[in-house]
Scaffold this motif. Structure first.
Motif, PDB file in Angstrom:
ATOM      1  N   GLU A 181      43.032 -41.700 -15.816  1.00 24.39           N
ATOM      2  CA  GLU A 181      44.220 -42.482 -16.170  1.00 24.39           C
ATOM      3  C   GLU A 181      44.696 -43.355 -15.007  1.00 24.39           C
ATOM      4  OE1 GLU A 181      45.518 -38.943 -19.257  1.00 24.39           O
ATOM      5  OE2 GLU A 181      46.666 -39.241 -17.403  1.00 24.39           O
ATOM      6  N   ALA A 182      44.345 -42.954 -13.784  1.00 30.69           N
ATOM      7  CA  ALA A 182      44.710 -43.738 -12.606  1.00 30.69           C
ATOM      8  C   ALA A 182      43.693 -44.833 -12.306  1.00 30.69           C
ATOM      9  CB  ALA A 182      44.856 -42.827 -11.392  1.00 30.69           C
ATOM     10  N   GLY A 183      42.638 -44.918 -13.132  1.00 32.23           N
ATOM     11  CA  GLY A 183      41.661 -45.991 -12.970  1.00 32.23           C
ATOM     12  C   GLY A 183      40.426 -45.630 -12.177  1.00 32.23           C
ATOM     13  N   TYR A 184      40.224 -44.348 -11.879  1.00 32.77           N
ATOM     14  CA  TYR A 184      39.031 -43.931 -11.140  1.00 32.77           C
ATOM     15  C   TYR A 184      37.790 -44.086 -12.019  1.00 32.77           C
ATOM     16  CZ  TYR A 184      41.636 -41.675  -7.292  1.00 32.77           C
ATOM     17  OH  TYR A 184      42.435 -41.416  -6.208  1.00 32.77           O
ATOM     18  N   SER A 185      36.690 -44.497 -11.410  1.00 31.69           N
ATOM     19  CA  SER A 185      35.418 -44.550 -12.117  1.00 31.69           C
ATOM     20  C   SER A 185      34.914 -43.128 -12.346  1.00 31.69           C
ATOM     21  CB  SER A 185      34.376 -45.321 -11.312  1.00 31.69           C
ATOM     22  OG  SER A 185      34.008 -44.595 -10.148  1.00 31.69           O
ATOM     23  N   MET A 186      33.947 -42.970 -13.237  1.00 32.24           N
ATOM     24  CA  MET A 186      33.401 -41.652 -13.496  1.00 32.24           C
ATOM     25  C   MET A 186      32.766 -41.063 -12.236  1.00 32.24           C
ATOM     26  SD  MET A 186      31.141 -40.292 -16.724  1.00 32.24           S
ATOM     27  CE  MET A 186      29.588 -41.107 -16.360  1.00 32.24           C
ATOM     28  N   ASP A 187      32.070 -41.878 -11.475  1.00 29.16           N
ATOM     29  CA  ASP A 187      31.459 -41.373 -10.240  1.00 29.16           C
ATOM     30  C   ASP A 187      32.521 -40.915  -9.243  1.00 29.16           C
ATOM     31  OD1 ASP A 187      28.805 -41.709 -10.990  1.00 29.16           O
ATOM     32  OD2 ASP A 187      28.735 -43.795 -10.304  1.00 29.16           O
ATOM     33  N   GLU A 188      33.612 -41.653  -9.152  1.00 30.05           N
ATOM     34  CA  GLU A 188      34.696 -41.263  -8.244  1.00 30.05           C
ATOM     35  C   GLU A 188      35.334 -39.950  -8.689  1.00 30.05           C
ATOM     36  OE1 GLU A 188      36.313 -45.631  -6.707  1.00 30.05           O
ATOM     37  OE2 GLU A 188      36.969 -44.862  -8.653  1.00 30.05           O
ATOM     38  N   VAL A 189      35.495 -39.775  -9.998  1.00 31.78           N
ATOM     39  CA  VAL A 189      36.063 -38.541 -10.533  1.00 31.78           C
ATOM     40  C   VAL A 189      35.155 -37.358 -10.204  1.00 31.78           C
ATOM     41  CG1 VAL A 189      36.643 -37.284 -12.649  1.00 31.78           C
ATOM     42  CG2 VAL A 189      37.366 -39.656 -12.373  1.00 31.78           C
ATOM     43  N   ILE A 190      33.857 -37.522 -10.438  1.00 35.27           N
ATOM     44  CA  ILE A 190      32.908 -36.442 -10.175  1.00 35.27           C
ATOM     45  C   ILE A 190      32.912 -36.055  -8.695  1.00 35.27           C
ATOM     46  CG2 ILE A 190      30.453 -35.837 -10.144  1.00 35.27           C
ATOM     47  CD1 ILE A 190      30.166 -37.612 -12.673  1.00 35.27           C
ATOM     48  N   SER A 191      32.920 -37.045  -7.836  1.00 35.28           N
ATOM     49  CA  SER A 191      32.920 -36.788  -6.400  1.00 35.28           C
ATOM     50  C   SER A 191      34.153 -35.999  -5.975  1.00 35.28           C
ATOM     51  CB  SER A 191      32.864 -38.111  -5.628  1.00 35.28           C
ATOM     52  OG  SER A 191      32.953 -37.898  -4.235  1.00 35.28           O
ATOM     53  N   ARG A 192      35.306 -36.395  -6.485  1.00 30.67           N
ATOM     54  CA  ARG A 192      36.551 -35.709  -6.121  1.00 30.67           C
ATOM     55  C   ARG A 192      36.598 -34.299  -6.726  1.00 30.67           C
ATOM     56  NH1 ARG A 192      40.127 -34.344  -2.525  1.00 30.67           N
ATOM     57  NH2 ARG A 192      42.305 -34.334  -3.213  1.00 30.67           N
ATOM     58  N   LEU A 193      36.145 -34.150  -7.967  1.00 31.11           N
ATOM     59  CA  LEU A 193      36.117 -32.828  -8.589  1.00 31.11           C
ATOM     60  C   LEU A 193      35.249 -31.856  -7.794  1.00 31.11           C
ATOM     61  CD1 LEU A 193      35.785 -33.595 -12.420  1.00 31.11           C
ATOM     62  CD2 LEU A 193      37.800 -32.722 -11.224  1.00 31.11           C
ATOM     63  N   ASN A 194      34.134 -32.365  -7.287  1.00 31.07           N
ATOM     64  CA  ASN A 194      33.224 -31.497  -6.530  1.00 31.07           C
ATOM     65  C   ASN A 194      33.794 -31.109  -5.170  1.00 31.07           C
ATOM     66  OD1 ASN A 194      31.170 -31.145  -8.436  1.00 31.07           O
ATOM     67  ND2 ASN A 194      30.212 -33.088  -7.888  1.00 31.07           N
ATOM     68  N   GLU A 195      34.888 -31.764  -4.757  1.00 30.49           N
ATOM     69  CA  GLU A 195      35.612 -31.348  -3.555  1.00 30.49           C
ATOM     70  C   GLU A 195      36.682 -30.315  -3.903  1.00 30.49           C
ATOM     71  OE1 GLU A 195      35.371 -35.683  -1.244  1.00 30.49           O
ATOM     72  OE2 GLU A 195      37.267 -34.972  -2.081  1.00 30.49           O
ATOM     73  N   ILE A 196      37.515 -30.653  -4.880  1.00 33.65           N
ATOM     74  CA  ILE A 196      38.698 -29.813  -5.119  1.00 33.65           C
ATOM     75  C   ILE A 196      38.397 -28.556  -5.920  1.00 33.65           C
ATOM     76  CG2 ILE A 196      40.278 -31.777  -4.956  1.00 33.65           C
ATOM     77  CD1 ILE A 196      40.538 -31.634  -8.045  1.00 33.65           C
ATOM     78  N   LYS A 197      37.298 -28.513  -6.644  1.00 34.82           N
ATOM     79  CA  LYS A 197      37.045 -27.324  -7.470  1.00 34.82           C
ATOM     80  C   LYS A 197      36.913 -26.061  -6.634  1.00 34.82           C
ATOM     81  CE  LYS A 197      31.972 -27.741  -8.009  1.00 34.82           C
ATOM     82  NZ  LYS A 197      30.900 -28.039  -8.999  1.00 34.82           N
ATOM     83  N   PHE A 198      36.540 -26.197  -5.375  1.00 33.87           N
ATOM     84  CA  PHE A 198      36.415 -25.027  -4.506  1.00 33.87           C
ATOM     85  C   PHE A 198      37.770 -24.499  -4.043  1.00 33.87           C
ATOM     86  CE2 PHE A 198      32.303 -27.171  -4.216  1.00 33.87           C
ATOM     87  CZ  PHE A 198      31.465 -26.108  -4.525  1.00 33.87           C
ATOM     88  N   THR A 199      38.841 -25.227  -4.344  1.00 32.79           N
ATOM     89  CA  THR A 199      40.193 -24.746  -4.031  1.00 32.79           C
ATOM     90  C   THR A 199      40.801 -23.996  -5.215  1.00 32.79           C
ATOM     91  OG1 THR A 199      41.387 -26.719  -4.842  1.00 32.79           O
ATOM     92  CG2 THR A 199      40.519 -26.802  -2.589  1.00 32.79           C
ATOM     93  N   SER A 200      40.121 -23.965  -6.345  1.00 36.75           N
ATOM     94  CA  SER A 200      40.682 -23.334  -7.538  1.00 36.75           C
ATOM     95  C   SER A 200      40.613 -21.809  -7.429  1.00 36.75           C
ATOM     96  CB  SER A 200      39.950 -23.815  -8.792  1.00 36.75           C
ATOM     97  OG  SER A 200      38.579 -23.476  -8.738  1.00 36.75           O
ATOM     98  N   ARG A 201      41.665 -21.158  -7.914  1.00 38.55           N
ATOM     99  CA  ARG A 201      41.748 -19.703  -7.888  1.00 38.55           C
ATOM    100  C   ARG A 201      42.467 -19.209  -9.140  1.00 38.55           C
ATOM    101  NH1 ARG A 201      38.983 -20.756  -4.189  1.00 38.55           N
ATOM    102  NH2 ARG A 201      38.927 -19.894  -2.084  1.00 38.55           N
ATOM    103  N   ILE A 202      42.073 -18.014  -9.597  1.00 41.27           N
ATOM    104  CA  ILE A 202      42.853 -17.282 -10.576  1.00 41.27           C
ATOM    105  C   ILE A 202      43.109 -15.902  -9.994  1.00 41.27           C
ATOM    106  CG2 ILE A 202      43.028 -16.378 -12.919  1.00 41.27           C
ATOM    107  CD1 ILE A 202      41.011 -18.416 -13.833  1.00 41.27           C
ATOM    108  N   MET A 203      44.378 -15.499  -9.947  1.00 40.18           N
ATOM    109  CA  MET A 203      44.770 -14.155  -9.529  1.00 40.18           C
ATOM    110  C   MET A 203      45.261 -13.448 -10.785  1.00 40.18           C
ATOM    111  SD  MET A 203      44.284 -14.912  -6.331  1.00 40.18           S
ATOM    112  CE  MET A 203      44.475 -16.198  -5.081  1.00 40.18           C
ATOM    113  N   PHE A 204      44.598 -12.376 -11.192  1.00 38.96           N
ATOM    114  CA  PHE A 204      44.953 -11.805 -12.486  1.00 38.96           C
ATOM    115  C   PHE A 204      44.740 -10.300 -12.549  1.00 38.96           C
ATOM    116  CE2 PHE A 204      40.434 -12.468 -12.818  1.00 38.96           C
ATOM    117  CZ  PHE A 204      39.947 -11.601 -13.772  1.00 38.96           C
ATOM    118  N   THR A 205      45.253  -9.721 -13.622  1.00 42.10           N
ATOM    119  CA  THR A 205      45.030  -8.319 -13.903  1.00 42.10           C
ATOM    120  C   THR A 205      44.648  -8.160 -15.368  1.00 42.10           C
ATOM    121  OG1 THR A 205      45.953  -6.085 -13.721  1.00 42.10           O
ATOM    122  CG2 THR A 205      47.446  -7.804 -14.514  1.00 42.10           C
TER     123      THR A 205
END
Length: 294
Positions: free
Chosen positions: A141-165
């Motif tokens: 929605e901010a105008g990023y190309s698909m390649d730019e989106v993929i590149s950024r996702l492959n950086e930030i996905k390693f910061t994702s966490r779920i803490m659960f029970t």
């Protein structure tokens, strides 16, 4: 540069208003209670009906991943419009959905050489995956190309966490997803496992006695992660995921909002059919990911 459509398999558990708002398309998993009749998630069976049947049947259901043909059927109309497809999938350590999408990509990229299909392993599940999908939508929605989106996702996905029970490890064990958390087994003593989903791995955190203590332990787990990383809450998106215990949500949400210093931006993510098969009723947790747009 072609326009592109964002897809996800249904294990992302995105609330319907967010799917509609950001025009995300889902490819459903299947679930069966008798290995004869298979139901498409969110199409042939609702979350409510699934959990009701889970409680009544005493049977451990099984999931089935979207087939290569399922992906082809949903990607093809977009490609015929001259647009590309970007698909985000449940971690491939839990399912072959990612590989199904990749196989569909290989077939369709040959058939439609002027368009592209790209597939990303989110290394996450349920609301952790959902938050990752939303980051892709924000960038689009901010105008990023698909390649730019993929590149950024492959950086930030390693910061994702779920803490659960979960109330019991039975469902993870029956589904073959228990992995390292076998060390938390303690059902006979009313011990509740505290688990972290990190880098596509279920990591044992601790075990506490009773549901109340388990709920009280979720937010400290998250706080410890931020203390260890030195990251700022302001740079992260957060969500609460819950299976069948709405009365527990309010307490978790208030404590999370107190920790991060702001109101949650999202409705509650209900843990759906695909992930609920492995967590069972009673699963609840908090999820986070670094924002793609800072």
């Amino acid at each position: 540069m072609n326009d592109y459509q964002i897809f996800s398999d249904s294990s992302c558990d995105l609330p319907a208003p967010l799917i509609e708002k950001h025009q995300i398309r889902l490819i459903p998993f299947y679930v069966t209670f008798d290995q004869e009749n298979y139901y498409k998630e969110n199409i042939d069976i609702t979350n409510e009906a699934f959990y009701q049947k889970l409680g009544e049947s005493g049977i451990f259901p099984k999931t089935s991943l979207p087939s290569v043909q399922d992906y082809i059927n949903l990607f093809t109309p977009v490609l015929k419009e001259g647009r590309d497809c970007l698909c985000l999938c449940l971690t491939q350590k839990f399912s072959g959905s990612f590989q199904s999408a990749v196989n569909a990509k290989l077939i369709l990229n040959e058939k439609y050489p002027d368009c592209r299909v790209e597939v990303v392993d989110t290394i996450q599940a349920t609301a952790g995956q959902g938050l990752t999908v939303l980051q892709a939508a924000y960038m689009k929605e901010a105008g990023y190309s698909m390649d730019e989106v993929i590149s950024r996702l492959n950086e930030i996905k390693f910061t994702s966490r779920i803490m659960f029970t979960v109330d019991t490890l039975e469902y993870l064990a029956k589904g073959g997803r228990i992995g390292k958390v076998t060390s938390l087994a303690g059902t006979m003593l009313n011990l509740k496992p505290m688990i972290q989903l990190k880098d596509a791995e279920l990591i044992p955190y601790s075990k506490v006695r009773g549901r109340k203590k388990a709920l009280e332990s979720i937010i400290p787990m998250l706080a410890e992660y931020f203390e260890q990383t030195g990251e700022s809450f302001d740079n992260y998106d957060f969500a609460v995921a819950n299976a069948t215990t709405p009365n527990d949500i309010r307490t978790i949400q208030l404590r999370l909002e107190e920790l991060i210093g702001r109101k949650l931006a999202y409705p509650i993510f209900q843990i759906g059919v695909t992930i609920g098969t492995y967590t069972g009723p009673g699963a609840i947790g908090v999820c986070c990911i670094k924002k793609a747009l800072l």
